[in-house]
Enzyme design. Structure first.
Site, PDB file in Angstrom:
ATOM      1  N   ASP A  39       0.825  -1.230   0.000  1.00 47.03           N
ATOM      2  CA  ASP A  39       0.000   0.000   0.000  1.00 47.03           C
ATOM      3  C   ASP A  39       0.853   1.271   0.000  1.00 47.03           C
ATOM      4  OD1 ASP A  39       0.706  -0.393   2.693  1.00 47.03           O
ATOM      5  OD2 ASP A  39      -1.330  -0.102   3.479  1.00 47.03           O
ATOM      6  N   ALA A 124      -2.833  -8.996  16.720  1.00 49.15           N
ATOM      7  CA  ALA A 124      -2.946 -10.199  15.888  1.00 49.15           C
ATOM      8  C   ALA A 124      -2.782  -9.869  14.406  1.00 49.15           C
ATOM      9  CB  ALA A 124      -4.291 -10.867  16.129  1.00 49.15           C
ATOM     10  N   ASP A 174      -5.487  -0.552   5.932  1.00 58.02           N
ATOM     11  CA  ASP A 174      -6.299  -0.954   7.081  1.00 58.02           C
ATOM     12  C   ASP A 174      -7.504  -0.034   7.263  1.00 58.02           C
ATOM     13  OD1 ASP A 174      -4.143  -2.582   7.286  1.00 58.02           O
ATOM     14  OD2 ASP A 174      -3.349  -1.708   9.123  1.00 58.02           O
TER      15      ASP A 174
END
Ligand code: GLA
Length: 387
Positions: A39, A124, A174
Site C-alpha cells: 500500500d 494479531a 487498514d
C-alpha cells in the site's frame, strides 16, 4: 463476547457513567487476502472487513472536552481539543488524533462522551487500531459534520492519526478496509489511483481460517517504518515516485548502488504487486489452487526477502503446507500475529486440530483460531432516541 452482548454492555456502562443514551457506532478489523506492504508503495491490496469490531456509544456533551471510557482496559480519560491537550494513554491518542485530524481538515469536532470496547484481537495483525480510528472518525462525521466528510477522507484521517499521533508510517489499507468493508466482499484497491472494486468472495468448497500465533515481537527501532524507508530509498534511486513503477529489470540495473537489504526489500514489493493481479484473475476463474500458490509465494517473500516473519509464523506456514492447506501466509505488518489460510472445507477440522497440537507442543501455548466472516465496515448501529 458476541458483538450483540458487547453492545448491550456498552449501553449499560454508558448509562451508568454519563446517564441516558448515545448513538452506537462500530467499525471492523480486516483481513488481507494478498498484497502485503504494497500500500505505501502505490501497489494493490486485497482486504476485506471482518465480523470483529470496535464499538462505541457516543454523545455530544456540550463541553469543550472529550470524556471517554475504555471498557476493555477499564480506564477513563479526559482531554481537550487543542493540540497541546494530547493525552498520554496510547489508546486515547488514537481518539484524540481523529479529533485533531478532522479539525485540521476544517471539520467540526465538539466535546463528547463515549464508552467503547472491542472484540478485534489486539496485536494479531487484524488492525484493531484502524477499527478504533474508523469507528470514531465515522461517529464524529455523523454527529458534528452531517456526514459531509467522504469515506476516503475518513480513511485518511485514520491514517494521519497513525502518522502524527502514534508513530506508525502506515499505508492506507487498514483504514480503507475498515471504512469501506462490505459483507461478503473483498476489495481490490489500487493504492496509487485509489480506484477500488468489490469482489464477492464465496469460494465454493473453500474457506479462510486465521491462525493467531499470539506472539508479538516488538522489535526496537520501529521495523515497520524501516521497511518503508528502504522502499522509498530505492524508489528515489530509480527516480520514480513509488516502487509501483519499478520492474525487476530496473532493480537489477541499480543492484550495485544499493545495499543488499534494500535490494531484497524492493524485490519483494515488485513481485508482490504482480501476485495481487494474478490472484484477482485466478479468483475470477475460480482457480483457488493458483490463489493458494501465490499466498505461499508471498509468505516466502515476506519471510526471506522482506524479513517480517518470525520462527512461530514460519512454523505455522510449514505445518499448513505439510497438511495440504491450499494457501497460507503471514498476514498484516508482520513480526507476529496471524497466518491466513485458504483451505478446502473438508480439511478444516483436521488442520485446526493438528496445527493447535503441534504449535502447543513446540511453543507451550495454543494458537487462537478464527474462521473468517467477511462483514461490513464502519457504520451507525443504533441511533439514540431524540431528547
Ligand atoms: C500494516 C499497515 C498497513 C500495511 C500492512 C502491510 O497493517 O497498517 O498499511 O502496510 O501493515 O501490508
Amino acid at each position: 463476547m458476541t458483538t450483540e452482548e458487547m453492545q448491550k454492555n456498552l449501553e449499560k456502562v454508558f448509562a451508568e457513567r454519563f446517564g441516558g443514551e448515545g448513538n452506537v457506532y462500530a467499525s471492523a478489523g480486516r483481513i488481507n487476502l494478498i498484497g502485503e506492504h504494497t500500500d505505501y508503495n502505490g501497489g494493490f491490496v486485497f482486504p476485506g472487513a471482518i465480523d470483529k469490531v470496535i464499538m462505541a456509544v457516543v454523545r455530544p456533551n456540550g463541553m469543550e472536552k472529550v470524556r471517554v471510557f475504555s471498557v476493555d482496559i477499564d480506564q477513563y480519560v479526559e482531554f481537550g481539543l487543542r493540540e497541546e491537550d494530547a493525552p498520554k494513554e496510547s489508546w486515547a491518542r488514537y481518539i484524540f488524533g481523529i479529533c485533531r485530524e478532522i479539525q485540521k481538515r476544517g471539520g467540526d469536532v465538539k466535546g463528547f462522551d463515549a464508552v467503547f470496547a472491542g472484540n478485534v484481537p489486539l496485536g494479531a495483525g487484524l488492525s484493531s487500531s484502524a477499527a478504533l480510528e474508523s469507528c470514531f472518525a465515522f461517529a464524529l462525521n455523523d454527529l458534528f459534520n452531517g456526514n459531509s466528510i467522504d469515506k476516503f477522507e475518513l480513511a485518511k484521517i485514520g491514517q494521519s492519526t497513525e502518522h502524527n499521533y502514534c508513530g506508525v508510517n502506515c499505508g492506507i489499507m487498514d483504514q480503507f478496509a475498515s471504512v469501506f468493508g462490505r459483507k461478503g466482499n473483498l476489495m481490490r484497491l489500487d493504492c496509487r489511483s485509489m480506484e477500488y472494486e468489490y469482489f464477492p468472495f464465496n469460494p465454493d468448497g473453500y474457506r479462510l481460517v486465521l491462525v493467531d500465533s499470539r506472539v508479538k515481537h516488538e522489535l526496537a527501532d520501529s521495523p515497520y517504518n524501516k521497511r518503508r524507508e528502504s522502499c522509498e530509498r530505492v524508489a528515489k534511486r530509480l527516480g520514480i515516485e513509488t516502487l509501483r513503477d519499478a520492474t525487476m529489470e530496473d532493480l537489477e540495473k541499480i543492484k550495485g548502488d544499493i545495499t543488499a537489504e534494500d535490494f531484497f526489500r524492493a524485490k519483494f514489493v515488485i513481485e508482490e504487486k504482480d501476485r495481487v493481479l494474478a490472484v484477482c484473475d485466478a479468483l475470477n476463474a475460480g482457480d483457488y489452487e493458483t490463489v493458494g500458490k501465490k499466498m505461499y509465494e508471498t509468505h516466502n517473500g515476506l519471510s526471506k526477502d522482506y524479513e517480517v516473519s518470525c520462527e512461530e509464523l514460519d512454523f505455522l506456514n510449514d505445518v499448513a503446507k505439510e497438511m495440504g492447506v491450499t494457501g497460507s501466509r503471514i498476514m498484516g505488518g508482520g513480526f507476529g500475529g496471524c497466518t491466513i489460510n485458504l483451505l478446502p472445507d473438508s480439511l478444516h477440522d483436521s488442520f485446526v486440530k493438528e496445527v493447535c497440537a503441534r504449535f502447543n507442543e513446540k511453543y507451550g501455548h495454543e494458537p487462537q483460531i478464527y474462521d473468517v466472516v467477511i462483514s461490513d465496515g464502519a457504520r451507525l448501529v443504533k441511533e439514540a432516541p431524540k431528547a
